[in-house]
Design a protein around this motif. Structure first.
Motif, PDB file in Angstrom:
ATOM      1  N   ILE A 294       0.828  -1.211   0.000  1.00  0.00           N
ATOM      2  CA  ILE A 294       0.000   0.000   0.000  1.00  0.00           C
ATOM      3  C   ILE A 294       0.857   1.253   0.000  1.00  0.00           C
ATOM      4  CG2 ILE A 294      -1.587   1.346   1.454  1.00  0.00           C
ATOM      5  CD1 ILE A 294      -2.872  -1.362   2.221  1.00  0.00           C
ATOM      6  N   ALA A 295       1.958   1.238   0.754  1.00  0.00           N
ATOM      7  CA  ALA A 295       2.823   2.409   0.832  1.00  0.00           C
ATOM      8  C   ALA A 295       3.414   2.771  -0.523  1.00  0.00           C
ATOM      9  CB  ALA A 295       3.937   2.167   1.847  1.00  0.00           C
ATOM     10  N   HIS A 296       3.646   1.764  -1.376  1.00  0.00           N
ATOM     11  CA  HIS A 296       4.262   2.020  -2.680  1.00  0.00           C
ATOM     12  C   HIS A 296       3.247   2.155  -3.812  1.00  0.00           C
ATOM     13  CE1 HIS A 296       8.510   1.701  -1.593  1.00  0.00           C
ATOM     14  NE2 HIS A 296       8.180   0.709  -0.776  1.00  0.00           N
ATOM     15  N   LEU A 297       2.022   1.680  -3.613  1.00  0.00           N
ATOM     16  CA  LEU A 297       1.045   1.688  -4.710  1.00  0.00           C
ATOM     17  C   LEU A 297      -0.050   2.743  -4.544  1.00  0.00           C
ATOM     18  CD1 LEU A 297       0.548  -2.176  -5.186  1.00  0.00           C
ATOM     19  CD2 LEU A 297       1.968  -0.619  -6.554  1.00  0.00           C
ATOM     20  N   ASP A 363      10.814  10.266   6.660  1.00  0.00           N
ATOM     21  CA  ASP A 363      10.542  11.176   5.547  1.00  0.00           C
ATOM     22  C   ASP A 363       9.690  10.536   4.459  1.00  0.00           C
ATOM     23  OD1 ASP A 363      11.845  13.316   6.643  1.00  0.00           O
ATOM     24  OD2 ASP A 363      13.751  12.921   5.627  1.00  0.00           O
ATOM     25  N   SER A 364       9.495   9.220   4.502  1.00  0.00           N
ATOM     26  CA  SER A 364       8.759   8.519   3.455  1.00  0.00           C
ATOM     27  C   SER A 364       7.921   7.407   4.068  1.00  0.00           C
ATOM     28  CB  SER A 364       9.741   7.936   2.427  1.00  0.00           C
ATOM     29  OG  SER A 364       9.139   6.929   1.657  1.00  0.00           O
ATOM     30  N   VAL A 365       6.647   7.293   3.648  1.00  0.00           N
ATOM     31  CA  VAL A 365       5.820   6.193   4.146  1.00  0.00           C
ATOM     32  C   VAL A 365       6.347   4.858   3.636  1.00  0.00           C
ATOM     33  CG1 VAL A 365       3.727   7.569   4.462  1.00  0.00           C
ATOM     34  CG2 VAL A 365       4.194   6.534   2.239  1.00  0.00           C
ATOM     35  N   GLY A 366       6.974   4.857   2.457  1.00  0.00           N
ATOM     36  CA  GLY A 366       7.573   3.628   1.949  1.00  0.00           C
ATOM     37  C   GLY A 366       8.725   3.164   2.812  1.00  0.00           C
ATOM     38  N   ASN A 367       9.546   4.116   3.268  1.00  0.00           N
ATOM     39  CA  ASN A 367      10.659   3.764   4.158  1.00  0.00           C
ATOM     40  C   ASN A 367      10.151   3.212   5.488  1.00  0.00           C
ATOM     41  OD1 ASN A 367      12.533   4.574   2.263  1.00  0.00           O
ATOM     42  ND2 ASN A 367      12.854   6.595   3.168  1.00  0.00           N
ATOM     43  N   LEU A 368       9.097   3.823   6.039  1.00  0.00           N
ATOM     44  CA  LEU A 368       8.538   3.341   7.303  1.00  0.00           C
ATOM     45  C   LEU A 368       7.988   1.926   7.135  1.00  0.00           C
ATOM     46  CD1 LEU A 368       6.698   6.544   8.594  1.00  0.00           C
ATOM     47  CD2 LEU A 368       8.693   5.451   9.625  1.00  0.00           C
ATOM     48  N   ALA A 369       7.301   1.675   6.027  1.00  0.00           N
ATOM     49  CA  ALA A 369       6.776   0.328   5.781  1.00  0.00           C
ATOM     50  C   ALA A 369       7.912  -0.675   5.631  1.00  0.00           C
ATOM     51  CB  ALA A 369       5.905   0.337   4.528  1.00  0.00           C
TER      52      ALA A 369
END
Length: 397
Positions: A294-297, A363-369
């Motif tokens: 979800i974080a990446h899409l 700084d990024s939701v993708g990094n947190l995921a």
């Protein structure tokens, strides 16, 4: 003391630690502005709290093994009250760091000694049920704390948050004196002689099964705690919420914890601890994978950025009581000290995440995921190694 009251008091005592983190999160920016501190300096008030807490939890259990559970809790809650008062009157970021460090020294006693109290009173499924009920009530803390902190901060300013924490510490010290019975009698106590104490610590930290299970708990929890530490950035910058909107994250995720704890209590005596843990880990893998996708899409927002984390906390809470009790069962005659060591490992992992990992990823939701997936992978590795050892020991020679 009646069962329900005992579970509620132990949960409240354990909640002091997370309350000291979550309640003031909505006010972090205002604290930095008022005290003339940078974002990094203000973030270090978390590290200043967590590192001393990690070091001191090594001793809460051992001291309670020597002097009893009740006195350690009372003295620690009174010290926490004084530390919170110091934070109220902090005139600089340096003074606030000192106050936070003193809070950290005292806040972990309820969590550490409370676990020992559970094992003093119960064995087997009964212990798992009580631990699960404590966890279920304890889970309310992280849901209530940031919402309550946001309201107090909006109405009265950030210093009022620490007034509230001081009153909480004083109330818990009073309730412990009034209602909690001593569960560790003098005949079962172990003096704090340096030699024997050092040997006990060595035996705990060199026990592979204990260390692997404790690290499994720590890294599983850290997959969620990473988001707690990053909450001001995650919620305000990425999700576009305000300082009073933290409930949109904490209520669902903590509801997942409560539901998972309730499920763990229902499974006690019906499903073996290893099978309970396996079920929980399957749920967490599904949740972490969904969160990463979800974080990446999808763009950050509600509810898609929060629901997978809620599912993760559900699985985490199913596994935690069984993992915790399996670790403590390695040292039935030194449960307080073992609980201290377990808490130390968890706090050490969380402290490193607060000071280094969270600022690098938020700084990024993708990094947190990705951080959630990485923490879960380490936790799975530790539990997997423990399982291999457990199976080998269970096989007849």
């Amino acid at each position: 003391m009646p069962y329900v009251q005992l579970a509620a008091l132990l949960a409240a005592l354990a909640t002091v630690g997370p309350f000291s983190i979550d309640t003031y999160l909505p006010a972090l920016h205002a604290i930095g502005t008022d005290l003339g501190a940078s974002t990094v300096q203000t973030q270090q008030t978390l590290t200043a709290y967590m590192l001393p807490m990690a070091l001191m939890v090594l001793w809460h259990g051992a001291i309670s093994d020597a002097y009893g559970r009740k006195p350690v809790i009372v003295v620690s809650m009174l010290l926490f009250t004084l530390a919170s008062v110091l934070c109220v009157f902090a005139g600089s970021i340096e003074m606030l760091l000192v106050g936070r460090a003193l809070q950290g020294i005292s806040a972990g006693a309820g969590m550490v000694v409370g676990r020992a109290v559970v094992r003093d009173l119960h064995e087997g499924p009964a212990a798992q049920r009580l631990m699960s009920h404590v966890s279920m009530a304890f889970a309310l803390g992280p849901a209530i704390a940031p919402i309550l902190g946001g309201w107090i901060f909006s109405a009265f300013g950030w210093r009022a948050v620490f007034v509230f924490l001081a009153l909480l510490g004083l109330a818990l010290a009073t309730l412990t004196v009034w209602r909690l019975d001593e569960t560790h009698p003098p005949a079962a106590r172990h003096p704090l002689h340096p030699g024997p104490l050092a040997r006990r610590y060595w035996s705990v930290f060199t026990s592979p099964g204990f260390v692997l299970l404790s690290l499994g708990v720590s890294y599983n929890f850290n997959g969620f705690f990473l988001y707690v530490l990053s909450a001001p950035v995650f919620l305000i910058q990425h999700l576009g919420l305000t300082e009073t909107g933290f409930g949109w994250f904490f209520i669902p995720t903590v509801s997942g914890m409560m539901a998972g704890s309730a499920m763990s209590a229902r499974l006690a005596g019906k499903l073996s601890p290893p099978r309970t843990i396996a079920l929980a880990l399957g749920i967490m893998i599904l949740a972490a994978g969904s969160n990463l996708a979800i974080a990446h899409l999808l763009p950050p927002g509600l509810p898609q950025s929060v629901l997978p984390i809620m599912l993760y906390t559900f699985g985490m809470a199913i596994a935690m009581p069984s993992l915790t009790l399996l670790a403590l069962d390695h040292f039935p005659t030194h449960r307080g000290l073992a609980s201290s060591c377990q808490s130390f490992l968890q706090m050490l992992v969380s402290s490193l995440t607060a000071g280094l990992v969270a600022p690098a990823l938020w700084d990024s939701v993708g990094n947190l995921a990705g951080g959630m997936v990485a923490n879960l992978a380490v936790g799975l590795g530790c539990i997997g190694l423990w399982w291999v050892m457990y199976r080998r020991q269970a096989q007849p020679t």
